[in-house]
Design a protein around this motif. Structure first.
Motif, mmCIF file in Angstrom:
data_model
loop_
_atom_site.group_PDB
_atom_site.id
_atom_site.type_symbol
_atom_site.label_atom_id
_atom_site.label_comp_id
_atom_site.label_asym_id
_atom_site.label_seq_id
_atom_site.Cartn_x
_atom_site.Cartn_y
_atom_site.Cartn_z
ATOM 1 N N GLY A 126 -0.472 -6.587 11.924
ATOM 2 C CA GLY A 126 -0.876 -5.678 10.857
ATOM 3 C C GLY A 126 0.083 -5.691 9.692
ATOM 4 N N GLU A 127 1.181 -6.443 9.808
ATOM 5 C CA GLU A 127 2.183 -6.533 8.741
ATOM 6 C C GLU A 127 2.297 -7.988 8.315
ATOM 7 O OE1 GLU A 127 3.195 -3.812 7.637
ATOM 8 O OE2 GLU A 127 2.836 -2.422 9.288
ATOM 9 N N VAL A 128 1.350 -8.447 7.502
ATOM 10 C CA VAL A 128 1.311 -9.865 7.124
ATOM 11 C C VAL A 128 2.150 -10.124 5.877
ATOM 12 C CG1 VAL A 128 -0.163 -11.807 6.523
ATOM 13 C CG2 VAL A 128 -0.985 -10.064 8.133
ATOM 14 N N TYR A 129 1.890 -9.380 4.793
ATOM 15 C CA TYR A 129 2.565 -9.599 3.529
ATOM 16 C C TYR A 129 3.282 -8.333 3.085
ATOM 17 C CZ TYR A 129 -0.268 -13.838 3.023
ATOM 18 O OH TYR A 129 -0.855 -15.055 3.204
ATOM 19 N N GLN A 130 4.429 -8.534 2.444
ATOM 20 C CA GLN A 130 5.149 -7.443 1.803
ATOM 21 C C GLN A 130 5.603 -7.878 0.413
ATOM 22 O OE1 GLN A 130 6.699 -8.661 4.904
ATOM 23 N NE2 GLN A 130 5.033 -7.528 5.916
ATOM 24 N N LEU A 131 5.917 -6.901 -0.404
ATOM 25 C CA LEU A 131 6.498 -7.184 -1.712
ATOM 26 C C LEU A 131 8.013 -7.227 -1.549
ATOM 27 C CD1 LEU A 131 5.844 -7.431 -4.789
ATOM 28 C CD2 LEU A 131 6.333 -4.981 -4.935
ATOM 29 N N ARG A 132 8.613 -8.323 -1.981
ATOM 30 C CA ARG A 132 10.068 -8.463 -1.927
ATOM 31 C C ARG A 132 10.654 -8.117 -3.288
ATOM 32 N NH1 ARG A 132 14.036 -13.225 0.360
ATOM 33 N NH2 ARG A 132 15.815 -12.760 -1.034
ATOM 34 N N LEU A 133 11.721 -7.310 -3.291
ATOM 35 C CA LEU A 133 12.374 -6.878 -4.515
ATOM 36 C C LEU A 133 13.829 -7.339 -4.486
ATOM 37 C CD1 LEU A 133 10.791 -3.400 -4.183
ATOM 38 C CD2 LEU A 133 10.385 -4.834 -6.168
ATOM 39 N N ASP A 134 14.229 -8.073 -5.518
ATOM 40 C CA ASP A 134 15.593 -8.584 -5.631
ATOM 41 C C ASP A 134 16.223 -8.097 -6.927
ATOM 42 O OD1 ASP A 134 16.215 -10.916 -3.500
ATOM 43 O OD2 ASP A 134 14.081 -10.972 -4.002
ATOM 44 N N GLY A 135 17.547 -7.940 -6.890
ATOM 45 C CA GLY A 135 18.282 -7.558 -8.082
ATOM 46 C C GLY A 135 19.081 -6.296 -7.861
ATOM 47 N N ASP A 158 0.812 -1.210 0.000
ATOM 48 C CA ASP A 158 0.000 0.000 0.000
ATOM 49 C C ASP A 158 0.850 1.266 0.000
ATOM 50 O OD1 ASP A 158 -2.475 -1.310 0.013
ATOM 51 O OD2 ASP A 158 -2.366 -1.603 2.188
ATOM 52 N N ALA A 159 2.158 1.130 0.301
ATOM 53 C CA ALA A 159 3.035 2.303 0.374
ATOM 54 C C ALA A 159 3.956 2.429 -0.832
ATOM 55 C CB ALA A 159 3.876 2.245 1.655
ATOM 56 N N VAL A 160 4.174 1.344 -1.559
ATOM 57 C CA VAL A 160 5.118 1.389 -2.671
ATOM 58 C C VAL A 160 4.551 2.212 -3.831
ATOM 59 C CG1 VAL A 160 4.279 -0.776 -3.714
ATOM 60 C CG2 VAL A 160 6.639 -0.010 -4.110
ATOM 61 N N VAL A 161 5.407 3.069 -4.388
ATOM 62 C CA VAL A 161 5.048 3.901 -5.539
ATOM 63 C C VAL A 161 5.495 3.241 -6.831
ATOM 64 C CG1 VAL A 161 5.455 6.134 -6.678
ATOM 65 C CG2 VAL A 161 5.112 6.027 -4.187
ATOM 66 N N GLY A 162 6.728 2.750 -6.847
ATOM 67 C CA GLY A 162 7.246 2.125 -8.054
ATOM 68 C C GLY A 162 8.648 1.608 -7.831
ATOM 69 N N TRP A 163 9.200 0.970 -8.868
ATOM 70 C CA TRP A 163 10.550 0.432 -8.755
ATOM 71 C C TRP A 163 11.124 0.198 -10.143
ATOM 72 C CZ3 TRP A 163 6.121 -2.253 -7.274
ATOM 73 C CH2 TRP A 163 5.766 -3.354 -8.052
ATOM 74 N N SER A 164 12.446 -0.029 -10.184
ATOM 75 C CA SER A 164 13.113 -0.359 -11.440
ATOM 76 C C SER A 164 12.473 -1.608 -12.016
ATOM 77 C CB SER A 164 14.603 -0.615 -11.198
ATOM 78 O OG SER A 164 15.216 0.433 -10.485
ATOM 79 N N ALA A 165 12.066 -1.533 -13.272
ATOM 80 C CA ALA A 165 11.289 -2.633 -13.853
ATOM 81 C C ALA A 165 12.092 -3.912 -14.019
ATOM 82 C CB ALA A 165 10.709 -2.199 -15.198
ATOM 83 N N ASN A 166 13.436 -3.836 -13.922
ATOM 84 C CA ASN A 166 14.253 -5.041 -14.058
ATOM 85 C C ASN A 166 14.325 -5.860 -12.769
ATOM 86 O OD1 ASN A 166 15.940 -2.624 -13.240
ATOM 87 N ND2 ASN A 166 17.371 -4.284 -12.761
ATOM 88 N N LEU A 167 13.817 -5.341 -11.654
ATOM 89 C CA LEU A 167 13.883 -6.063 -10.389
ATOM 90 C C LEU A 167 12.943 -7.268 -10.399
ATOM 91 C CD1 LEU A 167 13.972 -3.109 -7.826
ATOM 92 C CD2 LEU A 167 15.886 -4.549 -8.569
ATOM 93 N N GLN A 168 13.321 -8.297 -9.657
ATOM 94 C CA GLN A 168 12.473 -9.475 -9.517
ATOM 95 C C GLN A 168 11.582 -9.290 -8.285
ATOM 96 O OE1 GLN A 168 16.170 -10.264 -9.851
ATOM 97 N NE2 GLN A 168 15.563 -9.730 -11.938
ATOM 98 N N THR A 169 10.327 -9.648 -8.409
ATOM 99 C CA THR A 169 9.374 -9.456 -7.319
ATOM 100 C C THR A 169 8.832 -10.795 -6.832
ATOM 101 O OG1 THR A 169 7.580 -9.159 -8.924
ATOM 102 C CG2 THR A 169 8.672 -7.161 -8.116
ATOM 103 N N SER A 170 8.518 -10.839 -5.539
ATOM 104 C CA SER A 170 7.889 -12.007 -4.942
ATOM 105 C C SER A 170 7.164 -11.554 -3.685
ATOM 106 C CB SER A 170 8.916 -13.098 -4.622
ATOM 107 O OG SER A 170 9.892 -12.608 -3.717
#
Length: 217
Positions: free
Chosen positions: A197-206, A169-181
């Motif tokens: 209140g913090e169950v899931y997050q977006l993980r960014l690798d690369g 809900d807080a992420v605006v954007g990221w480098s499109a080459n990053l891997q997400t999970s």
């Protein structure tokens, strides 16, 4: 008439070149000589000979928006003149993209951009059907892009040995080459006890960066 209201930094000056510039921390100005694209309803003022038309998304993007709820309701601004854009008193920023760049953004953070940029709606890979922000707008090509954030964003570098975890809900954007999970940071036992209140997050690798706003709206 005298007032600090009329300070030089508050007064609109004639454009010296076509394109997108910052008017203030809360608004952007586009000197139109041809056309640009902007979020529908985001124009707050203009001068000159300009026309504002709802932009058709095309069959593909229309179906994507219908299925995902993501995307940007756009309008085309055509003619010659100057237009000012803002969105709910949010802070505004300009990103310069060059050939080879690609930036994925939450559609709600897009304000105005050059018509030379290409954008598409893509599923955030590795997230499945849990969490929010499953589909984002991916911008590529060469041109300027104006975006909005709730407050001053945090730019967090991402390195291969240092993945970053962000609230969807807080992420605006990221480098499109990053891997997400999808990352789960709360155990079942904690959820039974009421949860953090913090169950899931977006993980960014690369290798790249992620833009996070100080808001979970």
């Amino acid at each position: 008439m005298q007032s600090e209201l009329f300070a030089a930094e508050n007064t609109a000056q004639p454009a010296t070149a076509p394109g997108l510039t910052a008017q203030s921390a809360k608004s952007l100005k586009y000197a139109v000589n041809g056309e640009c694209l902007a979020r529908q309803g985001s124009m707050v003022a203009f001068r000159g000979d300009l026309r504002f038309e709802k932009k058709g998304q095309g069959v593909g993007k229309f179906l994507q928006r219908a299925l995902t709820g993501e995307g940007v309701p756009l309008m085309t601004v055509r003619g010659q003149g100057e237009a000012w854009f803002a969105h709910f008193d949010r802070n505004c920023f300009i990103v310069d993209l060059v050939q080879g760049d690609a930036l994925t953004l939450n559609g709600s953070n897009v304000l105005v951009f050059d018509s030379s940029l290409h954008y598409d709606i893509r599923m955030v890979q590795g997230v499945g059907m849990a969490g929010g922000g499953l589909f984002n707008c991916v911008f590529s090509g060469q041109g300027r892009l104006g975006l909005v954030c709730a407050g001053t964003p945090i730019i967090i570098p991402v390195h291969p040995q240092a993945p970053v975890f962000v609230d969807t809900d807080a992420v605006v954007g990221w480098s499109a080459n990053l891997q997400t999970s999808l990352n789960r940071s709360q155990t079942f036992g904690s959820m039974v006890r009421g949860g953090s209140g913090e169950v899931y997050q977006l993980r960014l690798d690369g290798e790249g960066f992620v833009i996070v706003q100080p808001s979970e709206a």
